[in-house]
Write a protein that holds these residues in place. Structure first.
Motif, PDB file in Angstrom:
ATOM      1  N   UNK A  54       0.817  -1.286   0.039  1.00 60.52           N
ATOM      2  CA  UNK A  54      -0.022  -0.242   0.029  1.00 60.52           C
ATOM      3  C   UNK A  54       0.846   1.349   0.020  1.00 60.52           C
ATOM      4  N   UNK A  55       0.451   2.443   0.223  1.00 61.36           N
ATOM      5  CA  UNK A  55       1.018   3.712   0.141  1.00 61.36           C
ATOM      6  C   UNK A  55       1.654   3.733   1.469  1.00 61.36           C
ATOM      7  N   UNK A  56       2.921   4.601   1.456  1.00 61.32           N
ATOM      8  CA  UNK A  56       3.901   4.510   2.644  1.00 61.32           C
ATOM      9  C   UNK A  56       3.207   5.143   3.907  1.00 61.32           C
ATOM     10  N   UNK A  57       2.100   6.069   3.746  1.00 60.26           N
ATOM     11  CA  UNK A  57       1.464   6.625   4.954  1.00 60.26           C
ATOM     12  C   UNK A  57       0.220   5.838   5.440  1.00 60.26           C
ATOM     13  N   UNK A  58       0.232   4.522   5.085  1.00 59.03           N
ATOM     14  CA  UNK A  58      -0.620   3.726   5.583  1.00 59.03           C
ATOM     15  C   UNK A  58      -0.414   3.477   7.078  1.00 59.03           C
ATOM     16  N   UNK A  59      -1.361   2.879   7.749  1.00 58.06           N
ATOM     17  CA  UNK A  59      -1.155   2.639   9.226  1.00 58.06           C
ATOM     18  C   UNK A  59      -1.744   1.184   9.163  1.00 58.06           C
ATOM     19  N   UNK A  60      -1.059   0.200   9.874  1.00 59.70           N
ATOM     20  CA  UNK A  60      -1.440  -1.128   9.951  1.00 59.70           C
ATOM     21  C   UNK A  60      -0.496  -2.024  10.876  1.00 59.70           C
ATOM     22  N   UNK A  61      -1.427  -2.894  11.318  1.00 61.97           N
ATOM     23  CA  UNK A  61      -0.462  -3.804  12.503  1.00 61.97           C
ATOM     24  C   UNK A  61       0.114  -5.018  11.462  1.00 61.97           C
ATOM     25  N   UNK A  62      -0.161  -5.017  10.367  1.00 65.11           N
ATOM     26  CA  UNK A  62       0.504  -6.128   9.182  1.00 65.11           C
ATOM     27  C   UNK A  62       1.855  -5.598   8.993  1.00 65.11           C
ATOM     28  N   UNK A  63       2.518  -6.329   8.129  1.00 64.08           N
ATOM     29  CA  UNK A  63       3.919  -5.875   7.643  1.00 64.08           C
ATOM     30  C   UNK A  63       3.560  -4.858   6.558  1.00 64.08           C
ATOM     31  N   UNK A  64       3.935  -3.681   6.539  1.00 58.46           N
ATOM     32  CA  UNK A  64       3.656  -2.602   5.452  1.00 58.46           C
ATOM     33  C   UNK A  64       4.838  -2.707   4.550  1.00 58.46           C
ATOM     34  N   UNK A  65       4.466  -2.926   3.041  1.00 57.90           N
ATOM     35  CA  UNK A  65       5.429  -2.644   1.897  1.00 57.90           C
ATOM     36  C   UNK A  65       5.077  -1.402   1.475  1.00 57.90           C
ATOM     37  N   UNK A  66       5.707  -0.348   1.489  1.00 60.20           N
ATOM     38  CA  UNK A  66       5.251   0.858   0.905  1.00 60.20           C
ATOM     39  C   UNK A  66       5.476   0.756  -0.670  1.00 60.20           C
ATOM     40  N   UNK A  67       4.542   1.241  -1.297  1.00 63.54           N
ATOM     41  CA  UNK A  67       4.721   1.180  -2.665  1.00 63.54           C
ATOM     42  C   UNK A  67       4.818   2.770  -3.496  1.00 63.54           C
ATOM     43  N   UNK A  68       4.488   3.664  -2.524  1.00 62.83           N
ATOM     44  CA  UNK A  68       4.650   5.180  -3.016  1.00 62.83           C
ATOM     45  C   UNK A  68       4.876   5.778  -1.623  1.00 62.83           C
ATOM     46  N   UNK A  69       5.154   7.012  -1.462  1.00 67.54           N
ATOM     47  CA  UNK A  69       5.538   7.775  -0.201  1.00 67.54           C
ATOM     48  C   UNK A  69       4.130   8.078   0.449  1.00 67.54           C
ATOM     49  N   UNK A  70       3.162   8.773  -0.458  1.00 67.88           N
ATOM     50  CA  UNK A  70       2.106   9.290   0.040  1.00 67.88           C
ATOM     51  C   UNK A  70       1.014   8.424  -0.733  1.00 67.88           C
ATOM     52  N   UNK A  71      -0.275   8.457  -0.324  1.00 74.50           N
ATOM     53  CA  UNK A  71      -1.402   8.359  -1.194  1.00 74.50           C
ATOM     54  C   UNK A  71      -1.316   9.265  -2.550  1.00 74.50           C
ATOM     55  N   UNK A  72      -1.677   8.660  -3.527  1.00 76.69           N
ATOM     56  CA  UNK A  72      -1.467   9.521  -4.765  1.00 76.69           C
ATOM     57  C   UNK A  72      -2.379  10.579  -4.835  1.00 76.69           C
ATOM     58  N   UNK A  73      -3.739  10.434  -4.352  1.00 80.89           N
ATOM     59  CA  UNK A  73      -4.553  11.489  -4.455  1.00 80.89           C
ATOM     60  C   UNK A  73      -4.050  12.570  -3.787  1.00 80.89           C
TER      61      UNK A  73
END
Length: 360
Positions: free
Chosen positions: A43-62
């Motif tokens: 997901x986007x890098x600013x996502x918030x999760x208890x899972x392992x996050x793999x950031x695929x862009x810095x911010x939500x594109x919108x």
């Protein structure tokens, strides 16, 4: 089970304001973690999760003013997912069709939830070209334009029960419209219904760039012309309980084949009845006389507004808890994950219940 959730990059998970698909991906991801699964969220890098996050862009594109075209970012994400695909028991995609050409070359278990409308003419030849991928619909009605695809199941959306509080005694004497300003959502109908019912209307909605002209030519002038119609703008998750809970009813006057309509179950979670036009999934979501009313025109909607406001709000909330919790949604998906094989096909699970529909 090791599960990869692949979210759109348009909004973060969960979205800070508007965002349906990313919100559902977030709820599902967190519930799967809660249930003990090993989950990775792309997901986007600013996502918030208890899972392992793999950031695929810095911010939500919108929200990233530097981004002009979201497609390259999604393709880069797909490439990254494929690089790690064999590390997972199942890949769960929520990005429509972008991954199909690459996925077809790999022997991995995968499923794709289609969150959008399927009645567009270009979709039939596309899905005919990729007939083996397992797909999930978010309503039975969503499937109707393409009934013969490789459907692994139908899973209605679900929300965390604690997310939105039930308001037993609403303090506002208004009707609510929540979501997006666009021709297919018909906020103009909501305004007409409220005016004819003699009730104020509060509109909490975003205006995308593609719909800016519709706002300026149609909806903005209507709001300006009627003092009892108030445009609030986008609201965040913390504001929804008060906005929906204090409304007498939610208006959902859509004019398109609505795939699901998340706002309907958000209102139900608040104990707020829904008056919705019969289109797409609406008749699957609303229990008439319990959680609201399904109508076929403006006259019926005006009459239904007054009846809906008299429905017991505890009953509306109970209808939500019985059918639309995130635990039920996650359990339905886990059942589907277990039915998949590496060819992309799904075996029909035995004893399906709840919102998991029978296989096509």
């Amino acid at each position: 089970m090791k599960i990869a959730q692949i979210a759109p990059l348009t909004e973060r998970c969960p979205p800070s304001t508007y965002g349906g698909t990313e919100r559902i991906v977030s709820y599902l991801t967190e519930e799967l973690v809660q249930q003990g699964h090993d989950v990775t969220l792309f997901a986007s890098g600013d996502s918030v999760t208890r899972a392992k996050l793999v950031p695929c862009c810095d911010l939500a594109l919108r929200l990233d003013t530097r981004v002009q075209d979201p497609l390259p970012y999604h393709l880069m994400m797909v490439s990254r997912v494929m690089a790690y695909a064999e590390d997972f028991d199942v890949l769960h995609f929520h990005i429509d069709m972008l991954h199909f050409p690459l996925l077809g070359r790999m022997s991995v278990r995968s499923v794709t939830t289609l969150h959008g409308r399927l009645d567009l003419p270009d979709l039939q030849p596309f899905y005919a070209c990729f007939p083996d991928f397992s797909l999930v619909s978010v309503s039975t009605a969503q499937r109707l334009p393409l009934p013969v695809l490789n459907w692994a199941g139908t899973v209605h959306h679900g929300l965390p029960p604690e997310l939105l509080a039930c308001c037993a005694n609403p303090r506002g004497d208004y009707l609510a419209f929540l979501g997006r300003i666009s021709p297919e959502k018909r906020p103009d109908r909501a305004i007409e219904i409220a005016l004819r019912a003699g009730m104020p209307l509060k509109i909490a909605a975003k205006v995308d760039r593609v719909d800016r002209s519709y706002w300026e030519s149609t909806i903005g002038p209507l709001v300006a012309a009627h003092p009892h119609v108030e445009y609030i703008g986008e609201i965040n998750e913390r504001e929804k309980s008060a906005f929906l809970g204090n409304a007498r009813a939610l208006l959902f006057p859509v004019d398109w084949p609505e795939p699901f309509g998340l706002v309907m179950i958000e209102a139900m979670a608040c104990g707020t009845p829904v008056v919705a036009f019969s289109a797409g999934s609406v008749s699957e979501i609303i229990d008439p006389g319990v959680s609201g009313y399904v109508v076929h025109g403006i006259d019926e909607a005006v009459a239904a507004v007054h009846r809906a406001s008299a429905l017991p709000r505890a009953g509306v909330r109970a209808a939500f808890e019985a059918r639309f919790t995130v635990a039920r949604m996650a359990s339905d998906y886990v059942r589907i994950y277990g039915s998949l094989d590496k060819s992309g096909a799904a075996d029909a699970p035995e004893g399906e219940s709840g919102e998991l529909a029978a296989l096509a």
